[in-house]
Design an enzyme around this catalytic site. Structure first.
Site, PDB file in Angstrom:
ATOM      1  N   GLN A 114      15.595  -7.212  -1.084  1.00 43.61           N
ATOM      2  CA  GLN A 114      14.423  -7.958  -0.621  1.00 43.61           C
ATOM      3  C   GLN A 114      14.275  -9.280  -1.356  1.00 43.61           C
ATOM      4  OE1 GLN A 114      11.104  -5.229  -1.083  1.00 43.61           O
ATOM      5  NE2 GLN A 114      12.087  -3.669   0.169  1.00 43.61           N
ATOM      6  N   HIS A 180      10.458  -5.044  -3.623  1.00 42.07           N
ATOM      7  CA  HIS A 180       9.038  -5.312  -3.920  1.00 42.07           C
ATOM      8  C   HIS A 180       8.832  -6.498  -4.866  1.00 42.07           C
ATOM      9  CE1 HIS A 180       7.410  -1.101  -2.527  1.00 42.07           C
ATOM     10  NE2 HIS A 180       8.276  -1.622  -1.681  1.00 42.07           N
ATOM     11  N   GLU A 276      -2.667  -1.973   3.549  1.00 40.74           N
ATOM     12  CA  GLU A 276      -4.065  -2.280   3.220  1.00 40.74           C
ATOM     13  C   GLU A 276      -4.403  -3.751   3.363  1.00 40.74           C
ATOM     14  OE1 GLU A 276      -4.786  -1.250  -0.838  1.00 40.74           O
ATOM     15  OE2 GLU A 276      -4.679   0.917  -0.474  1.00 40.74           O
ATOM     16  N   TYR A 286      -7.266  -2.438  -7.451  1.00 43.41           N
ATOM     17  CA  TYR A 286      -7.110  -1.957  -6.075  1.00 43.41           C
ATOM     18  C   TYR A 286      -6.386  -0.614  -5.984  1.00 43.41           C
ATOM     19  CZ  TYR A 286      -9.653  -6.002  -4.954  1.00 43.41           C
ATOM     20  OH  TYR A 286     -10.690  -6.889  -4.897  1.00 43.41           O
ATOM     21  N   TYR A 297       6.964   7.644   1.214  1.00 49.33           N
ATOM     22  CA  TYR A 297       7.935   7.445   2.293  1.00 49.33           C
ATOM     23  C   TYR A 297       8.882   8.636   2.427  1.00 49.33           C
ATOM     24  CZ  TYR A 297       6.418   3.218   4.370  1.00 49.33           C
ATOM     25  OH  TYR A 297       5.671   2.328   5.107  1.00 49.33           O
TER      26      TYR A 297
END
Ligand SMILES: [Ca+2]
Length: 409
Positions: A114, A180, A276, A286, A297
């Site tokens: 990523q 991430h 979210e 949060y 997952y």
């Protein structure tokens, strides 16, 4: 079946049974089954908002094509754009869609998984200082990597380049992971820069999200030169990184300043069933990975399997099943009056553009656009409002495109 859908059906059934006319809760926009059907939202309307079709007629124009996994888009004065490609190239897109050679002068970018070249943003006073900012994955000699932000002076021309490139922020600690990284860049009204990040997708990173001496799973706020704003929430606190603005985030690839309130809104990749929408407020937690909607997952419950805890913020809205969000913008333009005030979010997994109707801090209804892109559905990586009020999206492909939504002729 979701809670809302269940009670809607129940209400409809009861009303039919007693022979009265009533308005049942309209069905949500997503008909796939929920991953965690037994979880209860913390308040009515927190998930599965009713669908509201605006039936706005628009054309989808291909502005540019042949981009390899484009990730972020920014508009230059005078009709050109900057676009990032994840494999490490920044390009200038002319008004007619012509792509420049890669912009020279960027520091090395780590392009595995990523990671790569991610977001791009112009300085709020770009017209006078020509500064641009970009976020990217950066590798270290010890083979760890992290999210970083750099800035430099943009020089356009036949061979566009960045001068005086300087890394102004690095997530710490670096980790061995290709996942991430976040990350979006959003300038607040006061000129400070928010950088959204992720938990690095590995267990070791997840365990750092609630630790205040690390930057995993944090949104940070820095000055445009990388220094720390004096009014950050944890400045001067022993053992706490002063860059931190908010914490408890999983992986944030969508963020924008709400034009009405000036607050930072973000949409993050959550669990399977727990994407979210949050209003990222100063010093707030949060919850990740302590509280979350959805499931892992791999299929098992997340950490403690709880969705709420004192001291941890509830999402303003969540999706189960997920959309896999990337890129967002509040629409303020004049080309689409019916969409003024809507929040648009790119859907990777859902291969569409999510539109939300808002009432203050709440989502009241939802619509999905661009479901029928030709020749096939495409993942949406970013969405932006153009200077003329058109809506631009990036499609996430090896042959990615910049598309423009304009009112139908
Ligand atoms: Ca959360």
């Amino acid at each position: 079946m979701s809670q809302t859908r269940f009670f809607g059906t129940l209400a409809l059934g009861l009303c039919a049974a007693v022979g009265v006319i009533a308005y049942a809760q309209q069905a949500g926009v997503d008909t796939r089954p929920a991953n965690a059907p037994d979880q209860k939202p913390a308040f009515a309307g927190q998930t599965d908002a009713p669908e509201r079709l605006t039936n706005v007629a628009f054309d989808v124009v291909t502005v540019a094509q042949g981009l390899e996994t484009p990730w972020g888009l920014a508009f230059l004065p005078g009709g050109k754009m900057l676009v990032t490609e994840k494999p490490g190239r920044l390009r200038v897109v002319a008004a007619d869609g012509t792509l420049s050679a890669p912009v020279a002068g960027l520091p090395p970018i780590a392009t595995r998984g990523q990671g790569g070249l991610l977001d791009v943003a112009l300085d709020p006073t770009f017209a006078t200082n020509q500064l641009i900012y970009w976020s990217f994955a950066e590798a270290r000699e010890d083979t760890t990597n992290h999210t970083a932000v750099a800035r430099g002076t943009f020089v356009d021309g036949a061979e566009p380049r960045v001068e005086h490139a300087q890394v102004i922020y690095r997530q710490a600690p670096s980790m061995r992971s290709n996942g991430h990284f976040g990350s979006r860049l959003a300038f607040g009204r006061d000129g400070t820069l928010f950088v959204t990040q992720g938990d690095r997708q590995i267990e070791a990173g997840r365990l750092l999200v609630q630790q205040m001496d690390t930057l995993q799973g944090k949104i940070v706020r820095i000055n445009s030169d990388g220094s720390i704003p004096k009014d950050n929430p944890f400045v001067g606190k022993e053992g706490v990184r002063p860059e931190i603005w908010s914490l408890g985030h999983r992986n944030v690839q969508a963020a924008a300043i709400n034009p009405t309130t000036g607050e930072l809104w973000e949409v993050e990749h959550g669990t399977r069933g727990g994407d979210e929408l949050n209003i990222a407020r100063k010093g707030k937690n949060y919850g990740w990975p302590v509280v979350a909607y959805g499931i892992e997952y791999q299929g098992k419950p997340i950490t403690g399997g709880i969705t709420a805890q004192d001291g941890m913020e509830q999402p303003a809205y969540y999706w189960d099943p997920v959309i896999a969000p990337s890129g967002m913008m509040f629409y303020t333009g004049n080309l689409f009056p019916a969409w003024k005030g809507s929040l648009f979010i790119g859907g990777l997994l859902t291969t569409n553009l999510v539109r939300l109707d808002l009432k203050g801090d709440r989502v009241v209804s939802e619509e999905r656009l661009l479901k029928d892109l030709q020749p096939k559905a495409e993942r949406i990586r970013d969405v932006r409002q153009g200077p003329e009020g058109a809506i631009y999206v990036l499609t996430d492909n090896a042959q990615g495109r910049i598309l423009k939504l304009v009112p139908k002729k």
